[in-house]
Motif scaffolding. Structure first.
Motif, mmCIF file in Angstrom:
data_model
loop_
_atom_site.group_PDB
_atom_site.id
_atom_site.type_symbol
_atom_site.label_atom_id
_atom_site.label_comp_id
_atom_site.label_asym_id
_atom_site.label_seq_id
_atom_site.Cartn_x
_atom_site.Cartn_y
_atom_site.Cartn_z
ATOM 1 N N SER A 103 0.833 -1.198 0.000
ATOM 2 C CA SER A 103 0.000 0.000 0.000
ATOM 3 C C SER A 103 0.868 1.249 0.000
ATOM 4 C CB SER A 103 -0.896 0.033 1.245
ATOM 5 O OG SER A 103 -1.691 -1.112 1.364
ATOM 6 N N LEU A 104 0.382 2.280 -0.671
ATOM 7 C CA LEU A 104 0.968 3.613 -0.539
ATOM 8 C C LEU A 104 0.026 4.420 0.341
ATOM 9 C CD1 LEU A 104 2.330 4.470 -4.083
ATOM 10 C CD2 LEU A 104 3.642 4.066 -2.018
ATOM 11 N N VAL A 105 0.514 4.887 1.463
ATOM 12 C CA VAL A 105 -0.336 5.587 2.413
ATOM 13 C C VAL A 105 0.056 7.054 2.470
ATOM 14 C CG1 VAL A 105 -0.570 3.468 3.751
ATOM 15 C CG2 VAL A 105 1.159 5.153 4.404
ATOM 16 N N GLY A 106 -0.791 7.849 3.094
ATOM 17 C CA GLY A 106 -0.495 9.260 3.274
ATOM 18 C C GLY A 106 0.172 9.505 4.613
ATOM 19 N N LEU A 107 1.186 10.359 4.640
ATOM 20 C CA LEU A 107 1.906 10.655 5.881
ATOM 21 C C LEU A 107 2.238 12.142 5.933
ATOM 22 C CD1 LEU A 107 4.719 8.601 7.521
ATOM 23 C CD2 LEU A 107 5.089 11.032 7.106
ATOM 24 N N TYR A 108 2.026 12.735 7.107
ATOM 25 C CA TYR A 108 2.449 14.121 7.322
ATOM 26 C C TYR A 108 2.768 14.312 8.800
ATOM 27 C CZ TYR A 108 -2.354 14.948 8.995
ATOM 28 O OH TYR A 108 -3.542 14.900 9.688
ATOM 29 N N THR A 109 3.428 15.414 9.124
ATOM 30 C CA THR A 109 3.706 15.748 10.521
ATOM 31 C C THR A 109 3.033 17.069 10.855
ATOM 32 O OG1 THR A 109 5.685 17.116 10.260
ATOM 33 C CG2 THR A 109 5.991 14.719 10.149
ATOM 34 N N ASP A 110 2.889 17.336 12.148
ATOM 35 C CA ASP A 110 2.269 18.605 12.534
ATOM 36 C C ASP A 110 3.218 19.785 12.407
ATOM 37 O OD1 ASP A 110 3.874 17.871 14.633
ATOM 38 O OD2 ASP A 110 2.401 18.295 16.206
ATOM 39 N N ARG A 148 0.204 20.659 5.773
ATOM 40 C CA ARG A 148 -0.205 20.799 4.374
ATOM 41 C C ARG A 148 0.674 19.985 3.426
ATOM 42 N NH1 ARG A 148 -3.524 25.466 3.970
ATOM 43 N NH2 ARG A 148 -3.510 26.707 5.880
ATOM 44 N N LYS A 149 1.809 19.525 3.904
ATOM 45 C CA LYS A 149 2.724 18.770 3.058
ATOM 46 C C LYS A 149 2.539 17.287 3.322
ATOM 47 C CE LYS A 149 5.880 18.383 -0.051
ATOM 48 N NZ LYS A 149 5.598 18.759 -1.444
ATOM 49 N N LEU A 150 1.692 16.674 2.500
ATOM 50 C CA LEU A 150 1.397 15.270 2.663
ATOM 51 C C LEU A 150 2.232 14.449 1.701
ATOM 52 C CD1 LEU A 150 -1.897 13.672 3.497
ATOM 53 C CD2 LEU A 150 -0.730 12.808 1.485
ATOM 54 N N LEU A 151 2.749 13.329 2.186
ATOM 55 C CA LEU A 151 3.641 12.465 1.415
ATOM 56 C C LEU A 151 2.979 11.119 1.151
ATOM 57 C CD1 LEU A 151 6.851 13.090 3.555
ATOM 58 C CD2 LEU A 151 6.143 14.362 1.510
ATOM 59 N N TYR A 162 13.534 18.917 7.986
ATOM 60 C CA TYR A 162 12.829 20.178 7.801
ATOM 61 C C TYR A 162 13.804 21.344 7.963
ATOM 62 C CZ TYR A 162 8.339 17.743 8.219
ATOM 63 O OH TYR A 162 7.253 16.916 8.023
ATOM 64 N N ASN A 163 13.604 22.412 7.164
ATOM 65 C CA ASN A 163 14.431 23.606 7.326
ATOM 66 C C ASN A 163 13.834 24.523 8.393
ATOM 67 O OD1 ASN A 163 12.333 25.052 6.136
ATOM 68 N ND2 ASN A 163 13.306 25.112 4.120
ATOM 69 N N SER A 164 14.377 25.708 8.535
ATOM 70 C CA SER A 164 13.937 26.617 9.595
ATOM 71 C C SER A 164 12.512 27.116 9.400
ATOM 72 C CB SER A 164 14.892 27.819 9.678
ATOM 73 O OG SER A 164 14.946 28.507 8.439
ATOM 74 N N ASP A 165 12.000 27.029 8.160
ATOM 75 C CA ASP A 165 10.620 27.429 7.881
ATOM 76 C C ASP A 165 9.659 26.253 7.942
ATOM 77 O OD1 ASP A 165 11.288 30.122 7.443
ATOM 78 O OD2 ASP A 165 11.917 29.668 5.383
ATOM 79 N N ASN A 166 10.146 25.110 8.395
ATOM 80 C CA ASN A 166 9.365 23.874 8.477
ATOM 81 C C ASN A 166 8.913 23.377 7.109
ATOM 82 O OD1 ASN A 166 9.619 23.513 11.231
ATOM 83 N ND2 ASN A 166 7.755 24.657 11.710
ATOM 84 N N ALA A 167 9.683 23.709 6.091
ATOM 85 C CA ALA A 167 9.490 23.107 4.775
ATOM 86 C C ALA A 167 10.426 21.908 4.671
ATOM 87 C CB ALA A 167 9.806 24.109 3.664
ATOM 88 N N ILE A 168 9.998 20.873 3.944
ATOM 89 C CA ILE A 168 10.810 19.669 3.835
ATOM 90 C C ILE A 168 12.026 19.946 2.966
ATOM 91 C CG2 ILE A 168 10.877 17.303 2.955
ATOM 92 C CD1 ILE A 168 7.972 17.021 3.767
ATOM 93 N N GLU A 169 13.182 19.643 3.517
ATOM 94 C CA GLU A 169 14.448 19.883 2.825
ATOM 95 C C GLU A 169 14.992 18.624 2.176
ATOM 96 O OE1 GLU A 169 17.967 21.195 5.211
ATOM 97 O OE2 GLU A 169 17.565 23.100 4.173
ATOM 98 N N ASN A 170 14.751 17.482 2.819
ATOM 99 C CA ASN A 170 15.274 16.221 2.283
ATOM 100 C C ASN A 170 14.471 15.045 2.844
ATOM 101 O OD1 ASN A 170 17.388 14.742 0.745
ATOM 102 N ND2 ASN A 170 17.835 13.884 2.757
ATOM 103 N N ILE A 171 14.315 14.001 2.019
ATOM 104 C CA ILE A 171 13.620 12.785 2.433
ATOM 105 C C ILE A 171 14.439 11.585 1.991
ATOM 106 C CG2 ILE A 171 11.520 11.396 2.247
ATOM 107 C CD1 ILE A 171 9.991 13.896 1.553
ATOM 108 N N GLU A 218 0.050 17.031 -4.296
ATOM 109 C CA GLU A 218 -0.103 18.355 -4.888
ATOM 110 C C GLU A 218 -0.844 18.277 -6.220
ATOM 111 O OE1 GLU A 218 3.682 20.208 -5.227
ATOM 112 O OE2 GLU A 218 4.143 20.069 -3.081
ATOM 113 N N VAL A 219 -0.493 17.286 -7.041
ATOM 114 C CA VAL A 219 -1.154 17.131 -8.336
ATOM 115 C C VAL A 219 -2.610 16.718 -8.133
ATOM 116 C CG1 VAL A 219 -1.179 15.810 -10.487
ATOM 117 C CG2 VAL A 219 0.991 16.599 -9.532
ATOM 118 N N ALA A 220 -2.841 15.790 -7.204
ATOM 119 C CA ALA A 220 -4.216 15.369 -6.916
ATOM 120 C C ALA A 220 -5.056 16.548 -6.437
ATOM 121 C CB ALA A 220 -4.209 14.263 -5.870
#
Length: 506
Positions: free
Chosen positions: A94-101, A105-108, A124-133, A149-151
């Motif tokens: 299964s491919l599931v949805g994952l995000y952190t608080d 808004r950034k669901l993986l 996460y960077n200092s702005d809480n945007a994902i920098e690397n996975i 995002e596309v969906a």
């Protein structure tokens, strides 16, 4: 129009396309296999900004297409940033949805394999945007980070064409309009050059299901809305053409016997629409033996869906049992257990249903009976005072919700176990909705909620939303034992926070 505008961050689950599928040797997605399995997710959250979060919560949303609802799991990250959680899955991969608080808004999209471990390290960077996975086993990074995002772009698409009159046209004209809208939305994913072809195919299938679910199954409500938008007349009720069984021949275009639909998040919601639709007229599964129920179901559906045999029908009956478990929170009778064992033997579908049934049995120990209260003659400005006065010497938590509001329903489901902790305390839980929730569907859903319920007139609802300054739902009001309003808020803040609010007043 009533004030029922949802907040974007509250609706993340509405547009979540959870995916599943087994990789074939050439890297494509083969047909998913039904499995009553579990999978483990481990990982580490690395954050640069440590000033705004003392702790971090990872949320995983897992599609469960056989029992018929998505499951949400929350796990707290430890001081070193590590987390681990076991989840129940109903397909082998299964491919599931994952995000952190840190950034809801950034669901993986993350791959889980039944019986295996998936590791996910997110920086996460200092702005809480994902920098690397970093994900093990590795999957397409664009699918992971851009799939949602596309969906969401497809779901949120709005045409530049002026609104057209539909309420005075035929149902066939309306369905053709839906098909046209689908085609325009699908161009977004079809023209995307970064997503894998496999993911694009799944998003395409899910978009079709979603569009028919929210449009074709809501014909009368949408025609009323269209009439008001076109004419600006909110006082009259237009004559809208009635739909009949042939209207639902659009089901044949979807080729629902394709097992790949188990890859689509919208499938379970779509199935509920098929099962509850009065015009289609499928019977409740009840204590009927499964072969007899399926015979009736095939006689009703075969000309609409275009086939009278296949695994779809087994999934359909499983979904019918699942509705009883998830919406009514009513466990199986001994007769139902016997029917399931007789038909599914010890197969995976039976294992999934009995696994879900056991959870309902545990919840049922503390379930409170449903009480429906009627206050139509109470003036709009006296509604809240009337409600609160009924529960003297008790803490009162009031939940403003609707049957169509996915965040409302998800919050109720998340709160079930915590709510049970107050079963012997001086606390009462009150649920308010209005005419935007179809009466029959409301009566069905409250069976699984329990507690106190009010079905308000639209004017009563509007006054309440205005009076308390609410712009969306779910919204909540918390009163102490003296009937004094202590807190009000929109959006479910989580079990721990609500539990503390209530305990502070006891």
């Amino acid at each position: 129009m009533t004030k029922l505008k949802g907040l974007n961050f509250l609706c993340i689950c509405c547009f979540l396309f959870l995916l599943s599928g087994k990789p074939s040797d050439d890297g494509g997605l083969s047909k998913p296999a039904i499995v009553a399995g579990t999978a483990k997710i481990t990982g580490r959250i690395i954050k640069t900004n440590t000033t705004n979060k003392d702790s971090t919560v990872v949320t995983v949303i897992v599609l469960q297409p056989i029992s018929g609802e998505n499951a949400q799991y929350n796990v707290l990250v430890d001081q070193s940033g590590k987390f681990s959680i076991d989840v129940e899955v109903e397909t082998d991969v299964s491919l599931v949805g994952l995000y952190t608080d840190l950034n809801v808004r950034k669901l993986l999209f993350v791959t889980l394999k039944s019986g295996s471990v998936t590791n996910l390290d997110i920086a996460y960077n200092s702005d809480n945007a994902i920098e690397n996975i970093d994900i093990t086993p590795a999957i397409n990074q664009n699918d992971v980070t851009r799939g949602f995002e596309v969906a969401d772009k497809m779901n949120q698409y709005k045409s530049n064409s002026p609104s057209q009159s539909l309420y005075d046209k035929s149902p066939d004209y309306f369905l053709n309009n839906v098909k046209t809208s689908i085609s325009k939305r699908l161009a977004i994913v079809q023209n995307d050059t970064l997503l894998s072809e496999e993911l694009k195919e799944v998003l395409t299938n899910d978009l079709r299901l979603w569009m028919y679910k929210i449009n074709a199954f809501s014909y009368e409500q949408l025609m009323m809305l269209n009439y008001r938008n076109i004419t600006r007349d909110t006082s009259k009720k237009p004559e809208i053409q009635k739909i009949d069984r042939p209207y639902y021949r659009f089901l044949k275009d979807l080729r629902l016997n394709d097992i790949q639909y188990l890859n689509c998040f919208t499938f379970q919601g779509f199935q509920k629409e098929v099962l509850r639709n009065e015009i289609i007229g499928l019977p409740e599964v009840g204590e009927s033996d499964i072969p007899s129920w399926l015979k009736n179901a095939k006689a009703i559906l075969s000309d609409l869906v275009g086939f009278d045999d296949g695994q779809y029908y087994d999934i359909l009956v499983a979904n019918a049992y699942g509705r009883q478990l998830s919406e009514e929170l009513r466990s199986f009778s001994e007769k139902q257990k016997e029917n399931i064992r007789s038909y599914f033997k010890d197969g995976e579908i039976a294992k999934i249903l009995f696994r879900k049934n056991q959870k309902v049995v545990e919840l049922d120990k503390f379930k409170t009976p449903v009480v429906v209260n009627d206050i139509p003659s109470v003036s709009d400005d006296k509604v809240m005072a009337t409600i609160v006065s009924k529960y003297k010497d008790k803490v009162v938590l009031i939940d403003l919700w609707a049957t169509w509001c996915a965040p409302c329903l998800e919050a109720m489901k998340e709160f079930r176990s915590t709510k049970n902790e107050f079963h012997d305390k001086d606390v009462v839980f009150v649920y308010l909705t209005n005419g935007s929730s179809p009466k029959k569907l409301w009566e069905e859903k409250i069976k699984g909620i329990g507690s106190e319920h009010y079905y308000l007139k639209n004017t009563q609802w509007d006054h309440m939303m205005d009076n308390f300054g609410f712009n969306g739902i779910p919204s909540y009001l918390l009163y102490n034992k003296e009937g004094v309003l202590i807190n009000k808020f929109t959006g479910f803040p989580g079990n721990d926070k609500v539990k503390k609010m209530i305990n502070d007043l006891l």
